[in-house]
Enzyme design. Structure first.
Site, PDB file in Angstrom:
ATOM      1  N   HIS A 157      -4.824  49.886  68.394  1.00 13.09           N
ATOM      2  CA  HIS A 157      -4.753  51.360  68.363  1.00 13.09           C
ATOM      3  C   HIS A 157      -3.382  51.820  67.862  1.00 13.09           C
ATOM      4  O   HIS A 157      -2.919  52.899  68.228  1.00 13.09           O
ATOM      5  CB  HIS A 157      -5.039  51.979  69.738  1.00 13.09           C
ATOM      6  N   SER A 278      12.978  59.089  44.557  1.00  9.03           N
ATOM      7  CA  SER A 278      12.477  60.461  44.494  1.00  9.03           C
ATOM      8  C   SER A 278      13.327  61.234  43.499  1.00  9.03           C
ATOM      9  O   SER A 278      14.540  61.015  43.400  1.00  9.03           O
ATOM     10  CB  SER A 278      12.585  61.095  45.881  1.00  9.03           C
ATOM     11  N   LYS A 284      15.563  58.552  49.189  1.00  5.66           N
ATOM     12  CA  LYS A 284      14.228  57.964  49.258  1.00  5.66           C
ATOM     13  C   LYS A 284      14.092  56.642  48.513  1.00  5.66           C
ATOM     14  O   LYS A 284      14.676  56.436  47.466  1.00  5.66           O
ATOM     15  CB  LYS A 284      13.176  58.939  48.694  1.00  5.66           C
ATOM     16  N   GLU A 291       1.146  52.098  47.990  1.00  4.84           N
ATOM     17  CA  GLU A 291       0.295  53.284  48.155  1.00  4.84           C
ATOM     18  C   GLU A 291      -0.802  53.318  47.099  1.00  4.84           C
ATOM     19  O   GLU A 291      -1.953  53.672  47.373  1.00  4.84           O
ATOM     20  CB  GLU A 291       1.139  54.553  48.058  1.00  4.84           C
TER      21      GLU A 291
END
Ligand code: ARG
Length: 467
Positions: A157, A278, A284, A291
């Site tokens: 979980h 970024s 970043k 992704e």
């Protein structure tokens, strides 16, 4: 009027847009090599059956080899206004060798021909995808080895559950990828049936030795029914399913690594070479490759679902709907063959932050071990669970964990706690206390890792031999 393979029956040329719409050459040109290999074997079979003289078969063979060599040397050669790759090859052949070339299509239909081509193609590509899968498994094995005895939390979980070895985490992903590798074997086995001799639907009118033709083309069997054969794309469905499931597994590797390399977990550092920055936020370092892999899994699942919808309810025999098979196969193949190396590069460059994983691996996630301790002293597990549950509640309230408890405090919780409790409630002891072969017990993990390395060496040698 441009001549098509079937122009004789028509008074008028097809509408340019409609012809373009139904044509497949723009994508089935990928079957060029397989189409020629199939035709080379078919020419031999026709000669064996006495349908073509051996001189004619030789002329056709030379012509086909010339076309093959040109196409292999320069892919841009494989273009034209042709309807499909079969028409392209036949046109090229007739341009080179004349009448002998016009005999090649005797007893054959594009219906059995395209099935053959795609089976040959899938067989080759499965091999490449398996090699790429092995590269990823190998990178994961390297990480598992490098992690040694380092611990990390395992999650259920997405909440801290129990400590495990970092190697055990990597082996979990390896287990899924090994299944994908084996599933590709099944796809190959399914594609391994030679369809020529089926003709358009009723079977060929020439007594071609199909067994011989099959072994010439490297197939272990011949299809059993011509009506089924011209419309059977089960090997395509299985290929798409295998690709989709592999992408699902890659997306789960990706998700774990997106999380574990982020600031909140910081279990691993992502290398600069596999990340992007970024345009706005200078701090970043984004896991774009991971992704994208996660995102592309959706595309592959969609490809499978779309293809099954295409197959559903088709009447028996060949229907043009089946032409959709190629784009589905090519897209899945392209997606998987781009995603696997991307994930491999990320895994290969991961740097483990031992301090982070180990500090996250101790604390209240040792609660199961505390309960197991009480069980070892004779308490029924359900009671032990409740005693430890209450202790956890108290510790949470006091902002403490098990390690801060003195022996007196342990004994106050329950007299069954002896002075060995302090030693038993550590993450190291917790992994050693797991006793099954599939557990995170360091010896079990070592054995699994060794077994995995042997499997990898064997699979690699197999892939090399078959290449
Ligand atoms: N381009 C077709 C396909 O991919 C080849 C088979 C065509 N057969 C036919 N009868 N029109 O399925």
């Amino acid at each position: 009027m441009t001549d098509h393979l079937w122009s004789g029956r028509f008074e008028q040329a097809p509408d340019t847009d409609v012809f373009g719409f139904q044509a497949s050459f723009s994508f089935d040109r990928r079957l060029f090599e397989d189409d020629i290999r199939g035709s080379l074997a078919w020419a031999g079979a026709l000669a064996d059956a006495g349908v073509m003289s051996s001189e004619e078969a030789q002329i056709v063979t030379d012509g086909l080899n010339d076309i093959l060599n040109r196409g292999l040397a320069d892919r841009s050669f494989v273009t034209g206004d042709d309807e499909d790759v079969h028409a392209f090859v036949e046109r090229q052949l007739v341009e080179r060798v004349g009448d002998a070339g016009k005999r090649l299509h005797t007893g054959r239909s594009r219906n059995d021909q395209v099935s053959l081509d795609l089976r040959l193609y899938v067989r080759r590509q499965v091999h490449c995808l398996q090699s790429l899968t092995l590269e990823l498994i190998s990178a994961l094995v390297d990480q598992a080895n490098a992690a040694g005895s380092t611990l990390m939390p395992a999650y259920t979980h997405l909440r801290r559950a129990q400590p495990i070895l970092v190697a055990h985490f990597f082996l979990a992903h390896i287990a899924a990828l090994k299944r994908d590798y084996q599933r590709f074997d099944v796809v190959r086995e399914e594609a391994d049936a030679m369809p020529l001799g089926s003709g358009a639907i009723a079977g060929s009118g020439y007594a071609v030795d199909t067994e011989r033709l099959a072994s010439r083309l490297g197939f272990s069997r011949v299809v059993s029914n011509s009506v089924d054969a011209v419309a059977d794309r089960d090997f395509v469905s299985s290929f798409l399913h295998t690709c989709a499931l592999l992408m699902v597994h890659l997306s789960r590797v990706a998700e774990d690594l997106v999380l574990f390399t982020g600031e909140e977990f910081a279990f691993f550092e992502l290398a600069d070479v596999v990340t992007t920055g970024s345009s706005l936020m200078p701090q970043k370092k984004n896991p774009d490759a991971l992704e994208l892999v996660r995102g592309k899994a959706g595309r592959t699942i969609g490809g499978l679902a779309g293809w099954l919808a295409t197959m559903k309810g088709l009447p028996s025999g060949y229907n043009k709907d089946l032409q959709q098979d190629k784009e589905a196969v090519f897209d899945a193949e392209d997606t998987v063959s781009a995603s696997l190396p991307a994930v491999t590069a990320v895994v290969h460059n991961l740097v483990l932050s031992r301090k982070q994983t180990e500090s996250a691996a101790s604390g209240l996630l040792l609660a199961t071990d505390v309960a197991d301790y009480l069980v070892s002293r004779g308490m029924p597990f359900r009671d032990a669970h409740s005693v430890v549950g209450r202790l956890v509640r108290r510790l949470l309230g006091e902002g403490r964990d098990f390690e801060s408890l003195s022996l007196e405090e342990w004994r106050a919780v329950n007299p069954l706690f002896g002075d060995d409790i302090l030693k038993r409630v550590t993450a190291q002891a917790a992994v050693k206390a797991r006793l099954t072969p599939q557990s995170t017990n360091p010896e079990a993990v070592g054995a699994m890792l060794e077994e995995c390395q042997e499997w990898l060496a064997l699979a690699r040698s197999r892939v090399t031999v078959e290449a």
